[in-house]
Scaffold this active site. Structure first.
Site, PDB file in Angstrom:
ATOM      1  N   LYS A 298      29.843  24.853  33.237  1.00  0.00           N
ATOM      2  CA  LYS A 298      30.809  23.957  33.033  1.00  0.00           C
ATOM      3  C   LYS A 298      30.939  22.374  32.937  1.00  0.00           C
ATOM      4  CE  LYS A 298      33.071  27.973  34.290  1.00  0.00           C
ATOM      5  NZ  LYS A 298      34.401  28.266  34.081  1.00  0.00           N
TER       6      LYS A 298
ATOM      7  N   THR B  27      37.696  35.824  44.450  1.00  0.00           N
ATOM      8  CA  THR B  27      38.512  36.450  43.531  1.00  0.00           C
ATOM      9  C   THR B  27      37.390  37.602  42.668  1.00  0.00           C
ATOM     10  OG1 THR B  27      37.452  35.258  41.140  1.00  0.00           O
ATOM     11  CG2 THR B  27      39.865  34.003  42.782  1.00  0.00           C
TER      12      THR B  27
ATOM     13  N   TYR C  66      25.039  28.877  34.037  1.00  0.00           N
ATOM     14  CA  TYR C  66      26.422  28.936  34.119  1.00  0.00           C
ATOM     15  C   TYR C  66      26.671  27.041  34.855  1.00  0.00           C
ATOM     16  CZ  TYR C  66      31.049  29.467  37.201  1.00  0.00           C
ATOM     17  OH  TYR C  66      32.640  29.427  37.539  1.00  0.00           O
TER      18      TYR C  66
ATOM     19  N   ASP D 164      39.019  38.166  22.976  1.00  0.00           N
ATOM     20  CA  ASP D 164      38.219  37.990  23.311  1.00  0.00           C
ATOM     21  C   ASP D 164      37.723  36.786  23.317  1.00  0.00           C
ATOM     22  OD1 ASP D 164      34.791  37.602  23.954  1.00  0.00           O
ATOM     23  OD2 ASP D 164      34.474  39.249  23.123  1.00  0.00           O
ATOM     24  N   VAL D 165      37.558  36.058  24.064  1.00  0.00           N
ATOM     25  CA  VAL D 165      37.847  34.009  23.728  1.00  0.00           C
ATOM     26  C   VAL D 165      36.520  33.689  23.128  1.00  0.00           C
ATOM     27  CG1 VAL D 165      39.213  33.641  25.622  1.00  0.00           C
ATOM     28  CG2 VAL D 165      36.462  33.460  26.261  1.00  0.00           C
TER      29      VAL D 165
HETATM   30  N1  LIG Z   1      36.292  32.130  41.053  1.00  0.00           N
HETATM   31  C1  LIG Z   1      36.154  30.877  41.375  1.00  0.00           C
HETATM   32  O1  LIG Z   1      34.822  30.614  43.174  1.00  0.00           O
HETATM   33  C2  LIG Z   1      36.272  30.008  40.529  1.00  0.00           C
HETATM   34  C3  LIG Z   1      35.587  28.941  40.732  1.00  0.00           C
HETATM   35  C4  LIG Z   1      34.896  27.720  39.563  1.00  0.00           C
HETATM   36  C5  LIG Z   1      35.830  28.119  38.923  1.00  0.00           C
HETATM   37  N2  LIG Z   1      36.425  29.768  38.784  1.00  0.00           N
HETATM   38  C6  LIG Z   1      36.492  29.075  37.229  1.00  0.00           C
HETATM   39  O2  LIG Z   1      37.814  29.948  36.725  1.00  0.00           O
HETATM   40  C7  LIG Z   1      37.772  31.065  36.427  1.00  0.00           C
HETATM   41  C8  LIG Z   1      38.903  32.017  36.400  1.00  0.00           C
HETATM   42  O3  LIG Z   1      38.042  32.809  37.515  1.00  0.00           O
HETATM   43  P1  LIG Z   1      38.635  33.758  38.085  1.00  0.00           P
HETATM   44  O4  LIG Z   1      37.655  33.028  39.068  1.00  0.00           O
HETATM   45  O5  LIG Z   1      39.860  34.162  38.115  1.00  0.00           O
HETATM   46  O6  LIG Z   1      37.255  35.142  38.201  1.00  0.00           O
HETATM   47  P2  LIG Z   1      37.993  36.804  37.410  1.00  0.00           P
HETATM   48  O7  LIG Z   1      36.634  37.095  36.976  1.00  0.00           O
HETATM   49  O8  LIG Z   1      39.385  37.295  39.005  1.00  0.00           O
HETATM   50  O9  LIG Z   1      38.588  36.669  35.943  1.00  0.00           O
HETATM   51  C9  LIG Z   1      37.838  36.179  35.256  1.00  0.00           C
HETATM   52  C10 LIG Z   1      38.630  36.881  33.931  1.00  0.00           C
HETATM   53  O10 LIG Z   1      37.898  36.104  32.286  1.00  0.00           O
HETATM   54  C11 LIG Z   1      38.502  37.555  31.629  1.00  0.00           C
HETATM   55  N3  LIG Z   1      37.126  37.689  31.041  1.00  0.00           N
HETATM   56  C12 LIG Z   1      36.020  37.763  30.917  1.00  0.00           C
HETATM   57  N4  LIG Z   1      35.695  37.691  29.830  1.00  0.00           N
HETATM   58  C13 LIG Z   1      36.224  37.348  28.777  1.00  0.00           C
HETATM   59  C14 LIG Z   1      36.796  37.058  27.209  1.00  0.00           C
HETATM   60  N5  LIG Z   1      35.089  37.279  26.676  1.00  0.00           N
HETATM   61  N6  LIG Z   1      37.134  36.850  26.795  1.00  0.00           N
HETATM   62  C15 LIG Z   1      38.518  37.144  27.592  1.00  0.00           C
HETATM   63  N7  LIG Z   1      38.361  37.509  29.150  1.00  0.00           N
HETATM   64  C16 LIG Z   1      37.560  36.919  29.172  1.00  0.00           C
HETATM   65  C17 LIG Z   1      38.304  38.783  32.753  1.00  0.00           C
HETATM   66  O11 LIG Z   1      38.596  40.093  31.690  1.00  0.00           O
HETATM   67  C18 LIG Z   1      39.217  37.756  33.997  1.00  0.00           C
HETATM   68  O12 LIG Z   1      40.142  38.545  33.595  1.00  0.00           O
HETATM   69  C19 LIG Z   1      36.724  31.508  34.851  1.00  0.00           C
HETATM   70  O13 LIG Z   1      36.931  30.024  33.900  1.00  0.00           O
HETATM   71  C20 LIG Z   1      35.620  30.189  36.825  1.00  0.00           C
HETATM   72  O14 LIG Z   1      34.298  29.966  35.985  1.00  0.00           O
HETATM   73  C21 LIG Z   1      35.556  30.370  39.523  1.00  0.00           C
END
Ligand SMILES: NC(=O)c1ccc[n+]([C@@H]2O[C@H](COP(=O)([O-])OP(=O)(O)OC[C@H]3O[C@@H](n4cnc5c(N)ncnc54)[C@H](O)[C@@H]3O)[C@@H](O)[C@H]2O)c1
Length: 264
Positions: free
Chosen positions: A174, A205, A170, A78-79
């Site tokens: 960021k 995703t 959010y 858990d980060v």
């Molecule tokens: N998908 C998008 O459009 C998008 C856009 C901009 C930024 N991001 C960023 O990219 C990163 C990855 O996002 P994604 O789209 O793959 O989302 P996702 O929901 O598919 O994956 C996020 C992962 O983080 C894990 N997670 C959540 N809380 C956690 C915690 N407390 N400790 C450890 N792991 C935890 C989840 O279990 C999951 O595996 C994130 O930081 C997100 O904010 C995504």
């Protein structure tokens, strides 16, 4: 294994998610040993659907990597928990011998107008997206100092650059990640530790599907000059570049991968 990351040891958080699993696969293909960290239990994203199956997805991805001859292990993290971070960094060093790269990819999203924000939800998203990133850097830097250097990649977002009119909480996390990246990069430049951020645009995703209402998708795609969402592998290529020595003159920078979203 040969490749652009041959011999490197990577610790990747949020490894079971859409962007995380694509990064784990590509980094392993490029020769890295990948410690894939994810929440042990599926977590309910604030106001969204449960993020189901992501721990299992991390296990499945690691198995596929191993079957193709790559190196990957899965570990619970858990980060937002500082103690767990210390244990996971030590476990990475014990399993693979050192730590070269940290990818602070884990994140959660909360789609709501400002008037619907609550103190509880604000603290929840800050704990994962912002504090989680800081704790990760804090735990990884001593290991990288022991190793003579390293590369840290923090996941920010286009919503750390431009406003959107939703999810102010959010966006605050960021924006903070981008500036934490720049500040920390100055602090550890003499230790040969490079710290950069990736700012993804919109990627289909779990995070996106579980939190952004379907009716909002079409207008969002329309705002992207390339008129499509990104593919997770298009993020993974950026991660491999920042993790590798190819980016040796980059630190404190934002790598924007967004189909042109932030250009206008
Ligand atoms: N998908 C998008 O459009 C998008 C856009 C901009 C930024 N991001 C960023 O990219 C990163 C990855 O996002 P994604 O789209 O793959 O989302 P996702 O929901 O598919 O994956 C996020 C992962 O983080 C894990 N997670 C959540 N809380 C956690 C915690 N407390 N400790 C450890 N792991 C935890 C989840 O279990 C999951 O595996 C994130 O930081 C997100 O904010 C995504």
């Amino acid at each position: 294994m040969a490749g652009r990351l041959a011999g490197k040891v990577v610790l990747l958080t949020g490894a079971g998610g859409g962007l995380g699993s694509a990064q784990a696969r590509l980094m392993a293909e490029e020769g890295a040993s990948v410690m894939m960290a994810n929440l042990l239990e599926d977590k309910v994203i604030a106001d969204g659907l449960p993020a189901s199956g992501l721990w299992d997805n991390a296990q499945k991805t690691a198995e596929e990597i191993r079957q193709s001859g790559g190196k990957a292990e899965v570990i619970a993290l858990d980060v937002a928990d500082e103690q767990q971070w210390q244990e996971v960094v030590l476990a990475t060093e014990k399993t693979f011998g050192k730590l070269d790269v940290l990818v602070n990819n884990a994140g959660i999203y909360y789609h709501a107008g400002l008037l619907e924000h609550t103190t509880e939800k604000f603290h929840e998203i800050v704990a994962v997206n912002q504090l989680g990133c800081l704790l990760g850097m804090k735990a990884a830097v001593p290991a990288m100092q022991r190793n003579g250097g390293g590369s840290i990649i923090n996941f920010a977002s286009i919503y750390g650059i431009a406003g959107a009119g939703t999810s102010t909480a959010y966006q605050s996390t960021k924006g903070a990640v981008r500036l934490m990246t720049k500040s920390a990069s100055l602090e550890f430049v003499a230790d040969n530790i490079r710290i950069n951020s990736i700012c993804p645009g919109m990627f289909d995703t779990n995070l996106f599907e579980s939190s952004v209402p379907k009716e909002a998708w079409e207008p969002l795609v329309d705002m992207v000059p390339m008129k499509r969402f990104g593919k997770p592998k298009e993020i993974a290529y950026g991660t491999v570049f920042l993790a590798s020595d190819e980016s040796s003159f980059m630190t404190g920078a934002d790598l924007v991968i967004d189909g042109g979203y932030t250009c206008p």
